[in-house]
Design a protein around this motif. Structure first.
Motif, mmCIF file in Angstrom:
data_model
loop_
_atom_site.group_PDB
_atom_site.id
_atom_site.type_symbol
_atom_site.label_atom_id
_atom_site.label_comp_id
_atom_site.label_asym_id
_atom_site.label_seq_id
_atom_site.Cartn_x
_atom_site.Cartn_y
_atom_site.Cartn_z
ATOM 1 N N PRO A 17 7.553 -8.498 23.882
ATOM 2 C CA PRO A 17 8.065 -9.864 24.002
ATOM 3 C C PRO A 17 7.322 -10.872 23.139
ATOM 4 C CG PRO A 17 7.804 -8.837 26.162
ATOM 5 C CD PRO A 17 7.163 -7.924 25.157
ATOM 6 N N ARG A 18 6.038 -10.607 22.837
ATOM 7 C CA ARG A 18 5.246 -11.539 22.036
ATOM 8 C C ARG A 18 4.758 -10.861 20.779
ATOM 9 N NH1 ARG A 18 0.362 -13.208 25.168
ATOM 10 N NH2 ARG A 18 -0.053 -14.288 23.209
ATOM 11 N N LEU A 19 4.741 -11.608 19.677
ATOM 12 C CA LEU A 19 4.192 -11.101 18.438
ATOM 13 C C LEU A 19 2.748 -11.541 18.302
ATOM 14 C CD1 LEU A 19 7.145 -11.750 15.954
ATOM 15 C CD2 LEU A 19 6.521 -9.611 17.059
ATOM 16 N N TYR A 20 2.001 -10.817 17.496
ATOM 17 C CA TYR A 20 0.608 -11.137 17.196
ATOM 18 C C TYR A 20 0.546 -12.573 16.693
ATOM 19 C CZ TYR A 20 -3.975 -10.340 14.925
ATOM 20 O OH TYR A 20 -5.277 -10.378 14.524
ATOM 21 N N SER A 21 -0.348 -13.390 17.272
ATOM 22 C CA SER A 21 -0.312 -14.827 17.027
ATOM 23 C C SER A 21 -0.838 -15.256 15.664
ATOM 24 C CB SER A 21 -1.099 -15.550 18.128
ATOM 25 O OG SER A 21 -2.468 -15.198 18.080
ATOM 26 N N SER A 22 -1.631 -14.409 15.009
ATOM 27 C CA SER A 22 -2.166 -14.776 13.704
ATOM 28 C C SER A 22 -1.027 -14.997 12.703
ATOM 29 C CB SER A 22 -3.094 -13.687 13.175
ATOM 30 O OG SER A 22 -3.453 -13.940 11.829
ATOM 31 N N GLY A 84 -16.525 1.749 1.977
ATOM 32 C CA GLY A 84 -16.929 0.369 2.221
ATOM 33 C C GLY A 84 -15.892 -0.610 1.721
ATOM 34 N N GLU A 85 -15.339 -0.362 0.566
ATOM 35 C CA GLU A 85 -14.297 -1.208 0.004
ATOM 36 C C GLU A 85 -13.024 -1.108 0.826
ATOM 37 O OE1 GLU A 85 -11.993 -1.912 -4.291
ATOM 38 O OE2 GLU A 85 -13.372 -0.219 -4.029
ATOM 39 N N ALA A 86 -12.742 0.087 1.321
ATOM 40 C CA ALA A 86 -11.535 0.291 2.121
ATOM 41 C C ALA A 86 -11.593 -0.476 3.435
ATOM 42 C CB ALA A 86 -11.344 1.781 2.395
ATOM 43 N N VAL A 87 -12.752 -0.488 4.080
ATOM 44 C CA VAL A 87 -12.908 -1.110 5.398
ATOM 45 C C VAL A 87 -12.938 -2.632 5.305
ATOM 46 C CG1 VAL A 87 -14.511 -1.392 7.341
ATOM 47 C CG2 VAL A 87 -14.035 0.894 6.426
ATOM 48 N N SER A 88 -13.409 -3.159 4.202
ATOM 49 C CA SER A 88 -13.593 -4.604 4.051
ATOM 50 C C SER A 88 -12.319 -5.383 4.347
ATOM 51 C CB SER A 88 -14.071 -4.915 2.629
ATOM 52 O OG SER A 88 -14.251 -6.303 2.467
ATOM 53 N N GLY A 89 -12.406 -6.279 5.321
ATOM 54 C CA GLY A 89 -11.283 -7.145 5.666
ATOM 55 C C GLY A 89 -10.244 -6.533 6.572
ATOM 56 N N ALA A 90 -10.416 -5.265 6.945
ATOM 57 C CA ALA A 90 -9.418 -4.604 7.798
ATOM 58 C C ALA A 90 -9.469 -5.129 9.225
ATOM 59 C CB ALA A 90 -9.645 -3.097 7.798
ATOM 60 N N ASP A 91 -8.310 -5.311 9.843
ATOM 61 C CA ASP A 91 -8.235 -5.694 11.249
ATOM 62 C C ASP A 91 -8.282 -4.470 12.152
ATOM 63 O OD1 ASP A 91 -7.629 -8.702 11.189
ATOM 64 O OD2 ASP A 91 -6.118 -7.904 9.818
ATOM 65 N N MET A 92 -7.758 -3.354 11.640
ATOM 66 C CA MET A 92 -7.747 -2.118 12.425
ATOM 67 C C MET A 92 -7.926 -0.921 11.504
ATOM 68 S SD MET A 92 -4.721 -0.511 14.854
ATOM 69 C CE MET A 92 -4.774 -1.861 16.042
ATOM 70 N N LYS A 119 -15.975 -7.117 12.553
ATOM 71 C CA LYS A 119 -15.847 -5.738 13.022
ATOM 72 C C LYS A 119 -14.389 -5.430 13.353
ATOM 73 C CE LYS A 119 -20.303 -4.655 13.132
ATOM 74 N NZ LYS A 119 -20.874 -5.856 12.490
ATOM 75 N N PRO A 120 -13.781 -4.465 12.672
ATOM 76 C CA PRO A 120 -12.389 -4.103 12.978
ATOM 77 C C PRO A 120 -12.301 -3.237 14.233
ATOM 78 C CG PRO A 120 -13.243 -2.679 11.264
ATOM 79 C CD PRO A 120 -14.334 -3.668 11.565
ATOM 80 N N MET A 121 -11.130 -3.216 14.844
ATOM 81 C CA MET A 121 -10.877 -2.257 15.915
ATOM 82 C C MET A 121 -10.706 -0.878 15.288
ATOM 83 S SD MET A 121 -8.161 -4.223 18.399
ATOM 84 C CE MET A 121 -7.120 -4.794 17.047
ATOM 85 N N VAL A 122 -11.018 0.152 16.067
ATOM 86 C CA VAL A 122 -10.841 1.526 15.602
ATOM 87 C C VAL A 122 -9.831 2.198 16.526
ATOM 88 C CG1 VAL A 122 -11.926 3.762 15.200
ATOM 89 C CG2 VAL A 122 -13.179 1.658 14.656
ATOM 90 N N LEU A 123 -8.710 2.643 15.966
ATOM 91 C CA LEU A 123 -7.672 3.318 16.742
ATOM 92 C C LEU A 123 -7.590 4.765 16.273
ATOM 93 C CD1 LEU A 123 -4.243 2.000 17.845
ATOM 94 C CD2 LEU A 123 -4.351 4.204 16.673
ATOM 95 N N SER A 124 -7.768 5.672 17.215
ATOM 96 C CA SER A 124 -7.768 7.103 16.893
ATOM 97 C C SER A 124 -6.445 7.757 17.276
ATOM 98 C CB SER A 124 -8.906 7.804 17.633
ATOM 99 O OG SER A 124 -8.737 9.211 17.614
ATOM 100 N N ILE A 125 -5.971 8.647 16.399
ATOM 101 C CA ILE A 125 -4.831 9.501 16.757
ATOM 102 C C ILE A 125 -5.277 10.969 16.737
ATOM 103 C CG2 ILE A 125 -3.131 7.848 15.900
ATOM 104 C CD1 ILE A 125 -2.727 9.699 13.461
ATOM 105 N N CYS A 126 -6.590 11.186 16.836
ATOM 106 C CA CYS A 126 -7.155 12.540 16.802
ATOM 107 C C CYS A 126 -7.008 13.206 18.171
ATOM 108 C CB CYS A 126 -8.631 12.500 16.410
ATOM 109 S SG CYS A 126 -8.955 11.750 14.814
ATOM 110 N N THR A 170 -9.979 -8.956 23.087
ATOM 111 C CA THR A 170 -9.309 -10.224 23.327
ATOM 112 C C THR A 170 -7.832 -9.951 23.599
ATOM 113 O OG1 THR A 170 -8.703 -10.587 21.008
ATOM 114 C CG2 THR A 170 -10.890 -11.360 21.716
ATOM 115 N N GLU A 171 -7.155 -10.944 24.144
ATOM 116 C CA GLU A 171 -5.722 -10.788 24.418
ATOM 117 C C GLU A 171 -4.958 -10.527 23.122
ATOM 118 O OE1 GLU A 171 -1.996 -13.228 26.500
ATOM 119 O OE2 GLU A 171 -4.030 -14.061 26.531
ATOM 120 N N ASP A 172 -5.366 -11.204 22.055
ATOM 121 C CA ASP A 172 -4.710 -11.016 20.762
ATOM 122 C C ASP A 172 -4.913 -9.607 20.220
ATOM 123 O OD1 ASP A 172 -3.100 -13.045 20.000
ATOM 124 O OD2 ASP A 172 -4.451 -13.906 18.512
ATOM 125 N N GLU A 173 -6.093 -9.052 20.435
ATOM 126 C CA GLU A 173 -6.367 -7.695 19.956
ATOM 127 C C GLU A 173 -5.537 -6.665 20.707
ATOM 128 O OE1 GLU A 173 -10.975 -8.133 18.362
ATOM 129 O OE2 GLU A 173 -10.588 -7.822 20.497
#
Length: 323
Positions: A17-22, A84-92, A119-126, A170-173
């Motif tokens: 029902p709600r989209l990410y607020s950013s 390091g370059e890959a992770v820079s600025g990532a949200d997840m 610090k980005p969130m880490v989501l695993s599909i392992c 956070t609620e947004d995360e």
């Protein structure tokens, strides 16, 4: 080949029902770009996770030249060899490597995460790798463990997920996680991580069970005399229609099965052979075997199931599968 049934893609606003607020499109990094990651990247690139129809930025970090070349060319995204370059600025960060490779990844990823201001969130599909292993080896707490399946590629997937309770999301995360996973179909968040291992054996590996049933029915139809093209169309449409019918009617499967089974009829004869062959028991044993293997991969006690010392408890006494 038979004509493909075209169905409308899921609408994200209906699923979430709600989209990410950013107002800035979120940035996702896939570490590992194998089949499951590829299945997720495809719909993600056309999925408006934020308002205004903005789609996310997706990048990969894949060491295999063959895989990275295929995925980057297919989706027009960039592969970063430098982590390091890959992770820079990532949200997840979506960890999509094979379970046996996570330890090697932890050694490389931990110092990279430690150096990040954001610090980005880490989501695993392992499969089989518990949240605690990620948290302990990466030194971060915002860990999400999920189990998607391959129909995610056409936005008809089923993903079960759980978050680290000590992560202070956070609620947004949390909303970003839900919307991210809703891009691939349906998603269900569970409070207890143990249900991820259970879901692995139901929805995660479930498509393989269905495909084996499809294979058996198609091969038999060909044996009877149908062309493979017609046999495949008959079987796939029957399974699709039966599934949609079950969802629409909300009837118990037994009621639906009985509505097809006339006394002394053709279906009754087929049901007799299936029961004589222990069809339901074989399916049950396969699901339990898959669940136990998932526990073993996470170095957990796998002595569960029929004939074992313990059965897992459930929090879903009145769970609505249509939710």
């Amino acid at each position: 080949m038979f004509s493909r049934l075209v169905r409308p893609a899921p609408v994200l606003s209906r699923l979430c029902p709600r989209l990410y607020s950013s107002q800035t499109p979120p940035k996702f990094l896939f570490i590992g770009a194998g089949k499951m990651a590829e299945a997720m990247i495809s719909p993600l690139l056309s999925c408006p996770i934020v308002g205004g129809g903005k789609t996310p930025e997706v990048r990969i970090s894949e060491i295999s030249p063959e895989i990275s070349s295929r995925v980057t060319e297919k989706f027009g995204i960039k592969n970063f060899k430098d982590l390091g370059e890959a992770v820079s600025g990532a949200d997840m960060i979506v960890v999509a490597v094979k379970p046996q490779n996570v330890d090697a990844l932890f050694e490389q990823l931990k110092p990279v995460l430690a150096s990040q201001d954001k610090k980005p969130m880490v989501l695993s599909i392992c499969a089989g790798v518990p949240i605690t292993k990620f948290a302990d080896n990466l030194g971060c707490k915002k860990i999400v463990r999920s189990m998607p399946n391959t129909p995610s590629m056409i936005q008809e997937g089923m993903t079960v997920w759980s978050k680290n309770e000590s992560g202070l999301f956070t609620e947004d995360e949390i909303l970003l996680c839900k919307n991210f996973l809703a891009c691939f179909g349906s998603e269900v968040m569970v409070a207890d991580e143990k249900f991820i291992d259970m879901a692995t054996s139901i929805s995660g590996s479930g498509p393989a069970y269905v495909f084996m049933l499809v294979e058996s029915m198609v091969d038999t139809a060909v044996h009877m005399g149908f062309s493979r093209e017609i046999a495949q169309k008959l079987v796939l449409q029957t399974i699709l229609g039966s599934t949609l019918y079950a969802i629409d009617t909300q009837e118990h499967p037994t009621v639906l099965k009985n509505s097809v089974t006339s006394p002394a009829g053709t279906t009754a004869s087929a049901m007799y052979e299936l029961e004589k062959g222990r069809f339901k028991t074989v399916i049950s044993d396969a699901v339990w075997a898959c669940y136990r293997r998932s526990l073993e991969m996470g170095e957990q006690d796998s002595n569960v199931g029929p004939g074992r010392t313990s059965l897992p408890s459930s929090e879903f006494n009145d769970f609505d599968y249509r939710r």
